[in-house]
Write a protein that holds these residues in place. Structure first.
Motif, PDB file in Angstrom:
ATOM      1  N   HIS A 273       0.634  -1.206  -0.017  1.00 42.51           N
ATOM      2  CA  HIS A 273      -0.062  -0.068   0.100  1.00 42.51           C
ATOM      3  C   HIS A 273       0.809   1.328   0.029  1.00 42.51           C
ATOM      4  CE1 HIS A 273      -3.090   2.895   1.163  1.00 42.51           C
ATOM      5  NE2 HIS A 273      -4.044   2.146   0.875  1.00 42.51           N
ATOM      6  N   PRO A 274       0.550   2.273  -0.897  1.00 44.01           N
ATOM      7  CA  PRO A 274       1.262   3.545  -0.962  1.00 44.01           C
ATOM      8  C   PRO A 274       1.515   4.149   0.366  1.00 44.01           C
ATOM      9  CG  PRO A 274      -0.084   3.424  -2.681  1.00 44.01           C
ATOM     10  CD  PRO A 274      -0.456   2.186  -1.710  1.00 44.01           C
ATOM     11  N   ALA A 278       5.103   5.178   2.348  1.00 44.51           N
ATOM     12  CA  ALA A 278       5.273   6.687   2.881  1.00 44.51           C
ATOM     13  C   ALA A 278       5.748   6.481   4.256  1.00 44.51           C
ATOM     14  CB  ALA A 278       4.203   7.296   2.778  1.00 44.51           C
ATOM     15  N   LEU A 279       5.134   5.598   5.242  1.00 46.08           N
ATOM     16  CA  LEU A 279       5.469   5.516   6.553  1.00 46.08           C
ATOM     17  C   LEU A 279       6.812   4.763   6.832  1.00 46.08           C
ATOM     18  CD1 LEU A 279       2.227   4.096   8.328  1.00 46.08           C
ATOM     19  CD2 LEU A 279       3.006   6.614   8.465  1.00 46.08           C
ATOM     20  N   PRO A 294      12.567  11.082   2.848  1.00 47.71           N
ATOM     21  CA  PRO A 294      11.137  10.448   3.223  1.00 47.71           C
ATOM     22  C   PRO A 294      10.319  11.001   2.054  1.00 47.71           C
ATOM     23  CG  PRO A 294      11.517  12.170   4.606  1.00 47.71           C
ATOM     24  CD  PRO A 294      13.105  12.054   3.872  1.00 47.71           C
ATOM     25  N   ILE A 295       9.020  10.154   2.108  1.00 53.02           N
ATOM     26  CA  ILE A 295       8.065  10.583   1.100  1.00 53.02           C
ATOM     27  C   ILE A 295       7.075  11.569   1.865  1.00 53.02           C
ATOM     28  CG2 ILE A 295       6.141   9.865  -0.297  1.00 53.02           C
ATOM     29  CD1 ILE A 295       7.519   7.085  -0.513  1.00 53.02           C
ATOM     30  N   VAL A 296       7.315  12.781   1.366  1.00 53.04           N
ATOM     31  CA  VAL A 296       6.216  13.773   1.839  1.00 53.04           C
ATOM     32  C   VAL A 296       4.889  13.805   1.525  1.00 53.04           C
ATOM     33  CG1 VAL A 296       6.053  16.142   2.467  1.00 53.04           C
ATOM     34  CG2 VAL A 296       8.220  15.288   2.629  1.00 53.04           C
ATOM     35  N   ARG A 316      -4.068  12.108  -1.185  1.00 53.58           N
ATOM     36  CA  ARG A 316      -2.311  12.318  -0.785  1.00 53.58           C
ATOM     37  C   ARG A 316      -1.642  11.244  -1.628  1.00 53.58           C
ATOM     38  NH1 ARG A 316      -2.104  11.960   5.288  1.00 53.58           N
ATOM     39  NH2 ARG A 316      -0.501  13.485   5.175  1.00 53.58           N
ATOM     40  N   CYS A 317      -2.174  10.233  -2.184  1.00 54.49           N
ATOM     41  CA  CYS A 317      -1.494   9.091  -2.921  1.00 54.49           C
ATOM     42  C   CYS A 317      -0.769   9.723  -4.259  1.00 54.49           C
ATOM     43  CB  CYS A 317      -2.543   8.027  -3.339  1.00 54.49           C
ATOM     44  SG  CYS A 317      -1.723   6.603  -4.035  1.00 54.49           S
TER      45      CYS A 317
END
Length: 357
Positions: A273-274, A278-279, A294-296, A316-317
């Protein structure tokens, strides 16, 4: 054998012999909605969907980590499981060693009292979870008194044994909570949860209020107690490093929904899962060669009182397709054996995990 090797060996045993590890807790379609009331007559104009159709299970003797951002519904889920809050809908099946397999959501008060001997909770804040007007004997011994298990000298003996088990001296029995540090208070809370020899303990962010060195001590204590007493944990947290250390499986929540669940190593290395990707990108990496930005995520977390259409995560994806994600609500599907994800394109996207495992 290192701790990681022991954990991976335990994972292999659980996967290879599911019949030997029955499901202790099964949650099906759990919902908890809070009404929004307005006006002079307090008319209900909507609902906050704090928990919105959550489904998962916990096998006997394992630790399930429940993670997600603040406000995603983790703590509410734990409280509903314990019936500290009544669910709006859904089933919570628990295999009680005395009552058999029961639906916690349907039990009356007398049955709940019997059930709670086998389902206990450790709270997040060790400073507010203990009664400041009661000493350790009273705080830890209260479950024994309420359930008519022990009193008098026997109660003192049982409390002394519990304090020893969690690494505290029995001489502390007559002291009050203000005399102890945060880590010691959390040990007291754990001792109280152990008093009735429960099958399941819900740990609601038990180390988030503690210093890092004390966190490690409490986590090691929890693992030792699990091995000694055969406990099952539901470990609620937002620190992915902590969850990785203690959990056999991990479930990820977003805006009241479960978006992914899998064995710890698989979820951390091969997320589907995207949001999980990100987490994981924010997990600190000690090796400078593995560090990456990190993915913002753009925008804000969706409003649980007015969630977006389709996939809750689509605003947000970065993989959102513009049509299907906005219009169709994805279901939680088993993409790989034991690996579930709530995404239309789960298994098709090439998502990055944490490579250090």
């Amino acid at each position: 054998m290192t701790d990681d090797q022991k954990r991976f060996a335990a994972e292999a045993t659980l996967e290879a012999s599911p019949a030997l590890t029955p499901k202790l807790l099964e949650v099906n379609g759990l919902r908890k909605y809070f009404p929004i009331k307005r006006g002079f007559i307090q008319r209900t104009v909507g609902h906050v969907k704090a928990v919105d159709g959550v489904t998962f299970y916990v096998r006997q003797g394992e630790t399930l980590g429940l993670v997600g951002e603040s406000g995603c519904g983790k703590t509410t889920t734990g409280r509903v499981l314990m019936r500290a809050m009544d669910p709006t809908d859904g089933e919570v099946w628990f295999s009680d060693q005395e009552m058999g397999r029961v639906n916690v959501a349907e039990l009356d008060n007398a049955q709940l009292k019997r059930l709670r001997r086998n389902m206990q909770m450790v709270f997040q804040d060790p400073y507010s979870s203990l009664n400041p007007r009661m000493n350790l004997l009273q705080n830890v011994g209260e479950p024994l008194l309420v359930n008519n298990v022990a009193k008098g000298k026997e109660l003192e003996s049982r409390v002394a044994d519990l304090l020893r088990v969690v690494g505290l001296r029995p001489e502390y029995m007559n002291r009050y909570p203000h005399a102890f540090s945060g880590g010691q208070r959390q040990r007291i809370g754990i001792a109280r949860a152990l008093a009735l020899n429960p099958q399941l303990i819900v740990l609601d962010e038990p180390v988030s209020a503690l210093d890092v060195s004390v966190q490690a001590q409490i986590l090691n204590l929890l693992q030792d107690l699990q091995g000694k007493f055969g406990l099952t944990y539901l470990f609620i947290a937002h620190d992915l490093s902590v969850v990785e250390h203690i959990s056999d499986r991990v479930a990820v929540m977003y805006v009241g929904q479960l978006v992914e669940s899998a064995r710890t190593r698989e979820l951390y290395t091969k997320p589907l899962h995207p949001y999980t990707e990100a987490l994981l990108s924010a997990v600190p990496k000690p090796d400078p060669r593995q560090r990456q930005a990190p993915i913002v995520l753009p925008g804000d977390v969706a409003d649980p009182a007015n969630p977006p259409s389709g996939c809750y995560f689509h605003p947000r994806c970065r993989y959102e397709d513009g049509t299907r994600c906005r219009q169709e609500t994805p279901e939680l599907r088993e993409i790989r054996p034991g690996h579930f994800a709530r995404c239309h394109y789960a298994g098709e996207l090439d998502l990055a995990g944490v490579t250090k495992l």
